[in-house]
Scaffold this motif. Structure first.
Motif, PDB file in Angstrom:
ATOM      1  N   VAL A 104      32.827  53.128 -19.139  1.00  0.00           N
ATOM      2  CA  VAL A 104      32.581  52.109 -18.118  1.00  0.00           C
ATOM      3  C   VAL A 104      33.814  51.959 -17.245  1.00  0.00           C
ATOM      4  CG1 VAL A 104      30.923  50.876 -19.558  1.00  0.00           C
ATOM      5  CG2 VAL A 104      33.334  50.214 -19.624  1.00  0.00           C
ATOM      6  N   ALA A 105      33.616  51.369 -16.077  1.00  0.00           N
ATOM      7  CA  ALA A 105      34.748  51.118 -15.193  1.00  0.00           C
ATOM      8  C   ALA A 105      35.736  50.183 -15.886  1.00  0.00           C
ATOM      9  CB  ALA A 105      34.263  50.496 -13.894  1.00  0.00           C
ATOM     10  N   PRO A 106      37.020  50.347 -15.589  1.00  0.00           N
ATOM     11  CA  PRO A 106      38.046  49.604 -16.343  1.00  0.00           C
ATOM     12  C   PRO A 106      37.865  48.097 -16.344  1.00  0.00           C
ATOM     13  CG  PRO A 106      39.071  51.367 -15.108  1.00  0.00           C
ATOM     14  CD  PRO A 106      37.637  51.330 -14.680  1.00  0.00           C
ATOM     15  N   THR A 107      37.495  47.512 -15.221  1.00  0.00           N
ATOM     16  CA  THR A 107      37.434  46.045 -15.162  1.00  0.00           C
ATOM     17  C   THR A 107      36.127  45.484 -15.706  1.00  0.00           C
ATOM     18  OG1 THR A 107      36.658  46.164 -12.892  1.00  0.00           O
ATOM     19  CG2 THR A 107      39.025  45.875 -13.222  1.00  0.00           C
ATOM     20  N   THR A 108      35.261  46.358 -16.237  1.00  0.00           N
ATOM     21  CA  THR A 108      33.993  45.878 -16.806  1.00  0.00           C
ATOM     22  C   THR A 108      34.232  44.879 -17.919  1.00  0.00           C
ATOM     23  OG1 THR A 108      32.938  47.973 -16.246  1.00  0.00           O
ATOM     24  CG2 THR A 108      31.827  46.612 -17.877  1.00  0.00           C
ATOM     25  N   CYS A 109      35.362  45.023 -18.602  1.00  0.00           N
ATOM     26  CA  CYS A 109      35.665  44.132 -19.725  1.00  0.00           C
ATOM     27  C   CYS A 109      35.883  42.691 -19.293  1.00  0.00           C
ATOM     28  CB  CYS A 109      36.861  44.629 -20.526  1.00  0.00           C
ATOM     29  SG  CYS A 109      38.364  44.884 -19.577  1.00  0.00           S
ATOM     30  N   LEU A 110      36.012  42.437 -17.986  1.00  0.00           N
ATOM     31  CA  LEU A 110      36.106  41.064 -17.495  1.00  0.00           C
ATOM     32  C   LEU A 110      34.728  40.424 -17.347  1.00  0.00           C
ATOM     33  CD1 LEU A 110      38.820  41.180 -14.682  1.00  0.00           C
ATOM     34  CD2 LEU A 110      38.926  39.887 -16.806  1.00  0.00           C
ATOM     35  N   PHE A 111      33.685  41.226 -17.504  1.00  0.00           N
ATOM     36  CA  PHE A 111      32.348  40.705 -17.227  1.00  0.00           C
ATOM     37  C   PHE A 111      31.387  40.846 -18.401  1.00  0.00           C
ATOM     38  CE2 PHE A 111      33.365  40.067 -12.877  1.00  0.00           C
ATOM     39  CZ  PHE A 111      34.233  41.090 -12.540  1.00  0.00           C
ATOM     40  N   TYR A 112      31.623  41.799 -19.283  1.00  0.00           N
ATOM     41  CA  TYR A 112      30.670  42.062 -20.355  1.00  0.00           C
ATOM     42  C   TYR A 112      31.380  42.272 -21.678  1.00  0.00           C
ATOM     43  CZ  TYR A 112      27.557  43.040 -16.447  1.00  0.00           C
ATOM     44  OH  TYR A 112      26.828  42.944 -15.301  1.00  0.00           O
ATOM     45  N   GLY A 113      30.624  42.073 -22.751  1.00  0.00           N
ATOM     46  CA  GLY A 113      31.099  42.396 -24.079  1.00  0.00           C
ATOM     47  C   GLY A 113      29.937  42.883 -24.925  1.00  0.00           C
TER      48      GLY A 113
END
Length: 126
Positions: A104-113
């Motif tokens: 996934v794109a790097p900043t995806t972790c700011l939106f999903y878990g």
């Protein structure tokens, strides 16, 4: 079994500091990112910060950077969120979440878990 356990929340006066911990187990740290999220009553959940565990890259949401610092101790399978200069509007339940980060794109972790902890309450009094 993946488990995420938050700790370190509590009541603090405005201007104070807290350090939250997220103890993780049941997955390989190298393939995941850990994010911190928060949700205040009546508000949508928002991403606070996340860290890619393989290389330590960090990302911050909104106005968090500068007051909040995320870090990890991979040997202890623990991610921390150091919060400083706390404001009453920081009051919320804080959750950590693990996201399989390889595809996934790097900043995806700011939106999903993919996996979530149970949350820890942070209350900042004025």
């Amino acid at each position: 079994e993946v488990q995420l356990v938050e700790s370190g929340g509590g009541l603090v006066q405005a201007g104070g500091s807290l350090r939250l911990s997220c103890a993780a187990s049941g997955f390989s740290f190298d393939n995941y990112a850990i994010g911190w999220f928060r949700q205040a009553p009546g508000k949508k959940r928002e991403g606070v910060s996340c860290i890619r565990l393989r290389d330590g890259y960090t990302y911050y949401g909104g106005s968090m950077e500068g007051r909040f610092t995320i870090s990890s101790d991979n040997a202890k399978n623990t991610v921390y969120l150091q919060m400083a200069s706390l404001k009453p509007e920081d009051t919320a339940v804080y959750y950590c979440a693990a996201l399989q980060a390889n595809l996934v794109a790097p900043t995806t972790c700011l939106f999903y878990g993919d996996y979530w902890g149970q949350g820890t309450q942070v209350t900042v009094s004025s």
